[in-house]
Design a protein around this motif. Structure first.
Motif, PDB file in Angstrom:
ATOM      1  N   GLN A  36       0.314  -0.336   0.595  1.00 56.27           N
ATOM      2  CA  GLN A  36       1.586   0.370   0.501  1.00 56.27           C
ATOM      3  C   GLN A  36       2.141   0.679   1.888  1.00 56.27           C
ATOM      4  O   GLN A  36       3.363   0.610   2.104  1.00 56.27           O
ATOM      5  CB  GLN A  36       1.459   1.636  -0.338  1.00 56.27           C
ATOM      6  N   GLU A  37       1.257   0.962   2.849  1.00 62.22           N
ATOM      7  CA  GLU A  37       1.740   1.183   4.209  1.00 62.22           C
ATOM      8  C   GLU A  37       2.238  -0.124   4.820  1.00 62.22           C
ATOM      9  O   GLU A  37       3.260  -0.144   5.510  1.00 62.22           O
ATOM     10  CB  GLU A  37       0.641   1.785   5.077  1.00 62.22           C
ATOM     11  N   LYS A  38       1.536  -1.219   4.578  1.00 64.96           N
ATOM     12  CA  LYS A  38       1.964  -2.509   5.108  1.00 64.96           C
ATOM     13  C   LYS A  38       3.332  -2.910   4.553  1.00 64.96           C
ATOM     14  O   LYS A  38       4.220  -3.370   5.296  1.00 64.96           O
ATOM     15  CB  LYS A  38       0.927  -3.582   4.758  1.00 64.96           C
ATOM     16  N   ILE A  39       3.526  -2.737   3.242  1.00 59.49           N
ATOM     17  CA  ILE A  39       4.785  -3.157   2.618  1.00 59.49           C
ATOM     18  C   ILE A  39       5.958  -2.328   3.133  1.00 59.49           C
ATOM     19  O   ILE A  39       7.038  -2.860   3.413  1.00 59.49           O
ATOM     20  CB  ILE A  39       4.678  -3.049   1.079  1.00 59.49           C
ATOM     21  N   MET A  40       5.762  -1.020   3.271  1.00 66.97           N
ATOM     22  CA  MET A  40       6.886  -0.140   3.605  1.00 66.97           C
ATOM     23  C   MET A  40       7.111   0.026   5.109  1.00 66.97           C
ATOM     24  O   MET A  40       8.197   0.447   5.520  1.00 66.97           O
ATOM     25  CB  MET A  40       6.660   1.245   2.983  1.00 66.97           C
ATOM     26  N   ARG A  41       6.117  -0.294   5.946  1.00 66.32           N
ATOM     27  CA  ARG A  41       6.257   0.018   7.374  1.00 66.32           C
ATOM     28  C   ARG A  41       6.084  -1.176   8.310  1.00 66.32           C
ATOM     29  O   ARG A  41       6.349  -1.058   9.512  1.00 66.32           O
ATOM     30  CB  ARG A  41       5.253   1.099   7.776  1.00 66.32           C
ATOM     31  N   VAL A  42       5.642  -2.313   7.797  1.00 64.44           N
ATOM     32  CA  VAL A  42       5.454  -3.492   8.644  1.00 64.44           C
ATOM     33  C   VAL A  42       6.527  -4.525   8.320  1.00 64.44           C
ATOM     34  O   VAL A  42       6.723  -4.861   7.144  1.00 64.44           O
ATOM     35  CB  VAL A  42       4.045  -4.098   8.434  1.00 64.44           C
ATOM     36  N   HIS A 242      10.236 -14.072   1.396  1.00 66.69           N
ATOM     37  CA  HIS A 242       9.002 -13.705   2.106  1.00 66.69           C
ATOM     38  C   HIS A 242       7.838 -13.760   1.117  1.00 66.69           C
ATOM     39  O   HIS A 242       7.551 -12.781   0.419  1.00 66.69           O
ATOM     40  CB  HIS A 242       9.141 -12.313   2.710  1.00 66.69           C
ATOM     41  N   ASN A 243       7.179 -14.910   1.071  1.00 67.31           N
ATOM     42  CA  ASN A 243       6.089 -15.099   0.110  1.00 67.31           C
ATOM     43  C   ASN A 243       4.926 -14.142   0.360  1.00 67.31           C
ATOM     44  O   ASN A 243       4.231 -13.751  -0.583  1.00 67.31           O
ATOM     45  CB  ASN A 243       5.584 -16.542   0.171  1.00 67.31           C
ATOM     46  N   ASP A 244       4.711 -13.773   1.622  1.00 65.00           N
ATOM     47  CA  ASP A 244       3.622 -12.842   1.913  1.00 65.00           C
ATOM     48  C   ASP A 244       3.906 -11.463   1.333  1.00 65.00           C
ATOM     49  O   ASP A 244       2.986 -10.758   0.906  1.00 65.00           O
ATOM     50  CB  ASP A 244       3.358 -12.753   3.406  1.00 65.00           C
ATOM     51  N   CYS A 245       5.175 -11.068   1.270  1.00 58.14           N
ATOM     52  CA  CYS A 245       5.543  -9.800   0.633  1.00 58.14           C
ATOM     53  C   CYS A 245       5.299  -9.866  -0.869  1.00 58.14           C
ATOM     54  O   CYS A 245       4.814  -8.904  -1.468  1.00 58.14           O
ATOM     55  CB  CYS A 245       7.010  -9.466   0.926  1.00 58.14           C
ATOM     56  N   ASP A 248       1.674  -9.416  -1.425  1.00 59.51           N
ATOM     57  CA  ASP A 248       1.287  -8.016  -1.208  1.00 59.51           C
ATOM     58  C   ASP A 248       1.642  -7.152  -2.412  1.00 59.51           C
ATOM     59  O   ASP A 248       0.857  -6.292  -2.832  1.00 59.51           O
ATOM     60  CB  ASP A 248       1.976  -7.465   0.039  1.00 59.51           C
ATOM     61  N   ILE A 249       2.825  -7.365  -2.982  1.00 58.36           N
ATOM     62  CA  ILE A 249       3.272  -6.555  -4.122  1.00 58.36           C
ATOM     63  C   ILE A 249       2.417  -6.848  -5.350  1.00 58.36           C
ATOM     64  O   ILE A 249       2.040  -5.930  -6.101  1.00 58.36           O
ATOM     65  CB  ILE A 249       4.763  -6.809  -4.413  1.00 58.36           C
ATOM     66  N   MET A 250       2.102  -8.129  -5.582  1.00 54.10           N
ATOM     67  CA  MET A 250       1.264  -8.475  -6.726  1.00 54.10           C
ATOM     68  C   MET A 250      -0.140  -7.876  -6.581  1.00 54.10           C
ATOM     69  O   MET A 250      -0.710  -7.357  -7.544  1.00 54.10           O
ATOM     70  CB  MET A 250       1.164 -10.000  -6.861  1.00 54.10           C
ATOM     71  N   LEU A 251      -0.682  -7.924  -5.370  1.00 52.76           N
ATOM     72  CA  LEU A 251      -2.005  -7.341  -5.138  1.00 52.76           C
ATOM     73  C   LEU A 251      -1.955  -5.825  -5.276  1.00 52.76           C
ATOM     74  O   LEU A 251      -2.880  -5.214  -5.829  1.00 52.76           O
ATOM     75  CB  LEU A 251      -2.513  -7.738  -3.750  1.00 52.76           C
ATOM     76  N   LEU A 252      -0.870  -5.212  -4.796  1.00 61.76           N
ATOM     77  CA  LEU A 252      -0.694  -3.765  -4.931  1.00 61.76           C
ATOM     78  C   LEU A 252      -0.700  -3.356  -6.403  1.00 61.76           C
ATOM     79  O   LEU A 252      -1.368  -2.395  -6.793  1.00 61.76           O
ATOM     80  CB  LEU A 252       0.621  -3.337  -4.267  1.00 61.76           C
ATOM     81  N   SER A 253       0.038  -4.081  -7.234  1.00 64.05           N
ATOM     82  CA  SER A 253       0.109  -3.768  -8.666  1.00 64.05           C
ATOM     83  C   SER A 253      -1.250  -3.967  -9.335  1.00 64.05           C
ATOM     84  O   SER A 253      -1.640  -3.185 -10.217  1.00 64.05           O
ATOM     85  CB  SER A 253       1.161  -4.651  -9.344  1.00 64.05           C
ATOM     86  N   THR A 254      -1.980  -4.987  -8.898  1.00 64.23           N
ATOM     87  CA  THR A 254      -3.284  -5.271  -9.495  1.00 64.23           C
ATOM     88  C   THR A 254      -4.291  -4.163  -9.190  1.00 64.23           C
ATOM     89  O   THR A 254      -4.980  -3.669 -10.094  1.00 64.23           O
ATOM     90  CB  THR A 254      -3.825  -6.614  -8.973  1.00 64.23           C
ATOM     91  N   VAL A 255      -4.379  -3.762  -7.918  1.00 67.68           N
ATOM     92  CA  VAL A 255      -5.361  -2.725  -7.562  1.00 67.68           C
ATOM     93  C   VAL A 255      -4.937  -1.362  -8.120  1.00 67.68           C
ATOM     94  O   VAL A 255      -5.795  -0.530  -8.448  1.00 67.68           O
ATOM     95  CB  VAL A 255      -5.577  -2.642  -6.031  1.00 67.68           C
ATOM     96  N   ALA A 256      -3.619  -1.121  -8.248  1.00 70.97           N
ATOM     97  CA  ALA A 256      -3.152   0.136  -8.846  1.00 70.97           C
ATOM     98  C   ALA A 256      -3.594   0.228 -10.300  1.00 70.97           C
ATOM     99  O   ALA A 256      -4.023   1.289 -10.769  1.00 70.97           O
ATOM    100  CB  ALA A 256      -1.636   0.244  -8.744  1.00 70.97           C
ATOM    101  N   THR A 257      -3.497  -0.890 -11.016  1.00 74.80           N
ATOM    102  CA  THR A 257      -3.925  -0.917 -12.415  1.00 74.80           C
ATOM    103  C   THR A 257      -5.446  -0.802 -12.526  1.00 74.80           C
ATOM    104  O   THR A 257      -5.962  -0.045 -13.353  1.00 74.80           O
ATOM    105  CB  THR A 257      -3.452  -2.229 -13.084  1.00 74.80           C
ATOM    106  N   ALA A 258      -6.164  -1.537 -11.681  1.00 70.10           N
ATOM    107  CA  ALA A 258      -7.630  -1.491 -11.721  1.00 70.10           C
ATOM    108  C   ALA A 258      -8.150  -0.093 -11.401  1.00 70.10           C
ATOM    109  O   ALA A 258      -9.147   0.360 -11.991  1.00 70.10           O
ATOM    110  CB  ALA A 258      -8.216  -2.506 -10.740  1.00 70.10           C
TER     111      ALA A 258
END
Length: 344
Positions: A36-42, A242-245, A248-258
């Motif tokens: 979340q810090e990477k997505i919003m601040r980098v 930006h495919n890397d973004c 990041d968002i898909m991984l963020l949603s996955t770990v949030a659910t897990a």
């Protein structure tokens, strides 16, 4: 011989279950914090563009959690019908969306270590809402702990290192807007967890049922908000470029659910005290990792604030683990005694 072997096997099984819970919570929530810090601040791409659509992150997180909880309900053959009136699920959804949006937006103005430590002060609004909504009564040590955590958080927020500058602001990180967003986060999150507690106590409700309906309402509300703001297509265009973004968002949603699974498993298997200790350790680990990964310098006042906060929280967990005399059957709960959900 068999009688003595059985407790040993049971103890070993419980140990590995505890390892599973600790590793699961620490891994998912620490990764969540870094992402979340990477997505919003980098910035992303050669043009150094920042992702600014925090409500889109909320939508992605909630639609993933909603789908997984629906599958869990169907797999367990539990009823999909709402147990409580739908408007009560929607009320939790509204405050949960506001909580998460404030959390993401605050990262534009305060660093992740500041935000994470400020989250430790959530017991204050929880105590306020618990008194107003559920007529709970709190003891002197609860208020002392809340005071110490508030002092520690104040040190951490008011005395940042001079070089820790927000990419969205020309000033230092203790901006009025950033602090206001964190206060909004704490207030809305306190209401959400307290109302969830009231909902679980008032209705015979499975946790997957509650998660499914609240996240489904959150999907609809966050999608409506994105369309109303005109940010839906802009966010889709950003992740398309930006495919890397997008990853990041898909991984963020996955770990949030897990993380929701591991949190529920830990509370059900080991109780609130173990969960509270793991979450305190996770917050400390997240701050240290963020400081190293994103090069956040800490001032000596911030080190003092962190010691006050984590020292107070660990002391409370230690005191709760010592045997106490039976108390009258009155509810004197703190937030750590009934943690329902850590909003990722």
């Amino acid at each position: 011989m068999e009688a003595t072997a059985a407790p040993a096997v049971q103890k070993g099984s419980r140990f590995w279950k505890c390892v599973f819970a600790v590793v699961g919570i620490m891994t998912t929530l620490v990764i969540y914090g870094v992402l979340q810090e990477k997505i919003m601040r980098v910035p992303y791409g050669a043009d150094k563009e920042y992702f600014k659509y925090s409500l889109f992150l909320v939508f992605c997180n909630r639609i993933t959690t909603s789908a997984v909880s629906a599958v869990a309900l169907l797999a367990s053959k539990k009823a999909l019908d709402p147990v409580a009136p739908v408007y009560k699920y929607c009320l939790i959804s509204v405050t949960n969306i506001l909580t998460t949006t404030c959390q993401y937006e605050a990262l534009k103005y305060v660093s992740f270590p500041v935000q994470t430590l400020a989250k430790c002060a959530k017991m204050i609004p929880v105590m306020v809402w618990g008194t107003l909504i559920m007529q709970k009564r709190y003891m002197g040590p609860d208020y002392l702990l809340a005071f110490l955590v508030t002092v520690g958080c104040s040190f951490f927020i008011l005395y940042p290192a001079a070089s820790d500058i927000s990419p969205y602001s020309r000033g230092r990180e203790n901006t009025t807007w950033g602090v206001s967003l964190m206060m909004g986060y704490l207030g809305f999150d306190g209401f959400t967890s307290t109302f969830q507690d009231k909902l679980f106590r008032g209705y015979d409700m499975e946790i997957h049922n509650q998660i499914f309906y609240t996240t489904s309402c959150s999907c609809i509300l966050s999608l409506a908000g994105l369309m109303f703001q005109g940010h839906l297509l802009l966010a889709i265009d950003f992740v398309y470029r930006h495919n890397d973004c997008f990853f990041d968002i898909m991984l963020l949603s996955t770990v949030a659910t897990a993380s929701q699974f591991f949190i529920s498993y830990t509370i059900r298997t080991f109780g609130a005290l173990t969960f509270a200790t793991i979450m305190t350790t996770r917050q400390l680990a997240s701050i240290m990792l963020s400081c190293v990964w994103f090069s956040h310098p800490l001032s000596w006042q911030q080190w003092i604030g962190a010691i006050i906060v984590f020292g107070s929280l660990y002391s409370k967990n230690f005191l709760k683990s010592t045997p106490q005399k039976p108390s009258p059957p009155e509810e004197k709960d703190t937030e750590a005694s009934k943690p329902l959900k850590e909003n990722p």
